[in-house]
Structure formats: C-alpha cells, structure tokens
Design an enzyme around this catalytic site. Structure first.
Site, PDB file in Angstrom:
ATOM      1  N   GLY A  73      40.828  39.026  40.226  1.00 26.39           N
ATOM      2  CA  GLY A  73      42.206  38.589  40.033  1.00 26.39           C
ATOM      3  C   GLY A  73      42.892  39.482  39.013  1.00 26.39           C
ATOM      4  O   GLY A  73      42.238  40.292  38.347  1.00 26.39           O
ATOM      5  N   GLN A  75      43.950  38.911  36.142  1.00 26.58           N
ATOM      6  CA  GLN A  75      43.418  38.720  34.786  1.00 26.58           C
ATOM      7  C   GLN A  75      41.893  38.601  34.796  1.00 26.58           C
ATOM      8  O   GLN A  75      41.319  37.915  33.946  1.00 26.58           O
ATOM      9  CB  GLN A  75      44.050  37.477  34.156  1.00 26.58           C
ATOM     10  CG  GLN A  75      45.473  37.681  33.655  1.00 26.58           C
ATOM     11  CD  GLN A  75      45.542  38.653  32.479  1.00 26.58           C
ATOM     12  OE1 GLN A  75      44.565  38.864  31.758  1.00 26.58           O
ATOM     13  NE2 GLN A  75      46.694  39.247  32.289  1.00 26.58           N
ATOM     14  N   SER A  76      41.269  39.248  35.733  1.00 28.75           N
ATOM     15  CA  SER A  76      39.817  39.123  35.896  1.00 28.75           C
ATOM     16  C   SER A  76      39.035  39.474  34.622  1.00 28.75           C
ATOM     17  O   SER A  76      39.162  40.582  34.091  1.00 28.75           O
ATOM     18  CB  SER A  76      39.385  40.056  37.028  1.00 28.75           C
ATOM     19  OG  SER A  76      37.989  40.198  37.045  1.00 28.75           O
ATOM     20  N   ASN A  77      38.221  38.537  34.174  1.00 29.46           N
ATOM     21  CA  ASN A  77      37.323  38.809  33.047  1.00 29.46           C
ATOM     22  C   ASN A  77      36.239  39.797  33.463  1.00 29.46           C
ATOM     23  O   ASN A  77      35.793  40.621  32.669  1.00 29.46           O
ATOM     24  CB  ASN A  77      36.636  37.517  32.580  1.00 29.46           C
ATOM     25  CG  ASN A  77      37.627  36.522  32.030  1.00 29.46           C
ATOM     26  OD1 ASN A  77      38.469  36.866  31.196  1.00 29.46           O
ATOM     27  ND2 ASN A  77      37.543  35.287  32.494  1.00 29.46           N
ATOM     28  N   ALA A  79      36.516  42.199  35.693  1.00 32.70           N
ATOM     29  CA  ALA A  79      37.062  43.563  35.750  1.00 32.70           C
ATOM     30  C   ALA A  79      37.139  44.160  34.350  1.00 32.70           C
ATOM     31  O   ALA A  79      36.769  45.322  34.132  1.00 32.70           O
ATOM     32  CB  ALA A  79      38.445  43.546  36.412  1.00 32.70           C
TER      33      ALA A  79
END
Ligand SMILES: *Cc1c(COP(=O)(O)O)cnc(C)c1O
Length: 329
Positions: A73, A75-77, A79
C-alpha cells in the site's frame, strides 16, 4: 523434531521485550495481556517485516541482486523496511505502491523517498489484479538494462519470509520459560499472512500448548485461511517441514476490518489514544489498533475464557500514524 533454519541476516534487535501494560490490564478480569514488543526490532528497520526480511534478503544477497523490487500500500511498512534494509547493503530498492504520490508524502512514503527508493505507483485495480505481473515486467526491464533484480512478494509473506516468525516463536518460547509463565494464547494482526503462518508453524514445531489467533485487517477470514495454508504448504515443499497442519488449525477472527484496509474508525483512534495516555504504548492505525480492539472486544464477549495469559504481538507500524494526524484532532 529437529529443523535447521535456512541461513539469514541479523537485522533485528533481538530478543524483543515482553511487557505487561498496567492500566490496560486493570480493565480485564481473568486475563493478563502481555505485549511482545516487535515494534522495537529497530528504528526505521522496525516492526514485524524485519524478521521476515532477515531470511528473504539473505537469499537476495546470495543471488547477488543489486535491485530489490517489492510492493505494498502507499504507506506500506513492509516497503519501508525493505527500502532501508536494501540501503544498508548498498542495494537499490524499487517500490510498486498502490495509490498516487499526491495521497500523502509523509510517514513511510517520506522515509522511502529519503532513503532513495524508486517508485511505481499503480491503481487499486491493477494492484489487485496484476501486481506480481507488474513487478515481473519491471524486473525484466531492469535485466535488459544489465541490472540484477530480486522480487520480494507482498509483505515478504512467502515460505522463506515465514521463517522469521517461526524463529520468533522459538524466542517467545524461551522467554516465557524464563518468566515461568505459560502463555495460553498468542495474538497477531494479519495483513499478508506471513507472521501468522510462522507463528503457527512454530506452535507445531516446538509443540507449544497455546492457541495462535489472527485478526485480519483486510479481506476476510476465508481469504487469509487459504493464503496462510498456501504458505504452510510451500514451507513443506521448500524446507521439507511437514508438521501435519490442517486448514482447520488456522484461527482467524473476522469482523474487525472496520472501514476497510488502512481506513480508521473512531473506536480504533480512541484505543490508540487510550493506550498512549494510559500505558505509554503506541499502536498503529492500520494493523495493531484493529487487532487489539478485536481482541478486547472478543474477551468482553467471553471468548477465550480459558486463556489466562495472552501475548499480543505488537508488530510495529508507527509511521502509519503521521499521515493520519488529522484523525486525532
Ligand atoms: C505487515 C504488518 C502486519 C501484518 O503482518 P503480515 O505478516 O503481513 O500478516 C501487522 N502489523 C504491522 C504493523 C505490519 O506492518
């Protein structure tokens, strides 16, 4: 059973502590909630994804990759953790994110830019239908340019990534032995399934007498049961670890997705405020607030009545708060 873990990097600060939040527990009868502080695995390299990346990134380095491609997403943690872990080893990261750059430039997205990640932004439809295809095309393109790309699937939730939480389960087992406390129930949020799969594998491998329960923060229980079962099957194929786990052993509690993935409701925001004020603990809005709200609601309804000691795995995600500051006004 003897099982040799595949080789891995040491990225996380381990073991992470067990804590018992005083005020949270004052409101409970017949249960004690302990928090496994996996939000403290590092600073920017924080949260549950690092444990999975220890195994997956080792494999990427062994294959002499120079570029890590992954997705998530906006705001992917995962990533963000991947981008920072890649930078630590001098690798370029390329993140395929669901959403548009205008959405928010703070939180994880800010950190990803800071660490020099490359980006491809795609629509929700493309993400749902063909994110793996998009990552493969990107890898093919990089290969044509002489690069050596390595693709990490969403959340690093493949067989190799799940080893991170199989390992964590061993850590938990040793901690509770030392504390002379028997844990009856381990709870985690479920977003791509790797954390849950690893914990369940650990329960069977180490023969732990406790339930492992996941609260899904997207999709539904049926979807995650399939996805987790697939990871467990892949572990059997790749590592020869056959623990006889059946689909019915997977316990996912549905009903707490709320407004949808990464969308918050007032009860979730209130719980974040409450835990911060009362116990100095910070939950994230996307995963841990939903899962803890789910656990507290289930306990309230009389579920898990025979589980005295409960371990809630705080999987991290603090940077997801910053793009949502206005929800706290
Ligand atoms: C990704 C994530 C989860 C979910 O873990 P999965 O292994 O993807 O199911 C939970 N909490 C946080 C903070 C996360 O970033």
């Amino acid at each position: 059973m003897n099982f040799e873990f595949p080789p891995h990097l040491s990225l996380a600060r381990l073991p992470t502590p067990f804590e018992k939040p005083i005020r949270l527990n004052q409101g409970l009868e017949g249960h004690q909630i302990y928090i496994k502080r996996d939000d403290l695995t590092g600073c920017v390299l924080s949260g549950n994804k690092i444990r999975k990346l220890e195994f997956v990134l080792f494999d990427a380095l062994r294959e002499q990759a120079d570029t890590i491609i992954t997705c998530g997403g906006i705001q992917s943690n995962h990533a963000r953790a991947t981008a920072f872990a890649a930078a630590k080893y001098g690798l370029q990261s390329h993140l395929v994110l669901r959403g548009q750059l205008e959405d928010s430039q703070s939180g994880n997205l800010f950190l990803n830019r800071l660490v020099g990640a490359d980006f491809t932004f795609i629509s929700a439809e493309d993400y749902r239908d063909r994110v793996d295809e998009i990552m493969s095309a990107l890898a093919a393109d990089l290969r044509r340019k002489g690069k050596k790309p390595y693709i990490i699937p969403e959340g690093a939730s493949n067989a190799l990534g799940s080893m991170g939480y199989l390992n964590a389960c061993d850590e938990i087992r040793l901690q509770w032995q030392k504390m002379n406390t028997k844990i009856d129930l381990i709870v985690t949020a479920v977003g791509s399934g790797g954390t849950y799969a690893g914990l369940l594998l650990g329960k069977f491998l180490f023969d732990l007498d406790c339930q492992i329960v996941g609260f899904n923060v997207a999709a539904d229980a049926a979807y995650f049961t399939e996805r987790i079962f697939k990871i467990i099957q892949d572990v059997k194929i790749q590592f020869g670890l056959d623990l006889g786990i059946r689909k019915t052993d997977i316990q996912i509690v549905d009903g707490y997705v709320g407004a949808g993935y990464a969308l918050s409701q007032p009860e979730e925001i209130d719980l974040i405020k409450q835990l911060a004020v009362n116990d100095g603990l910070i939950l994230d809005p996307v995963y841990t607030a939903k899962a803890l709200l789910g656990l507290l609601d289930q306990l309230n309804q009389g579920a898990f009545a025979d589980c005295q000691n409960i371990l809630f795995v705080h999987t991290g995600g603090i940077f997801g708060l910053f793009p949502n500051e206005e929800l706290f006004k």
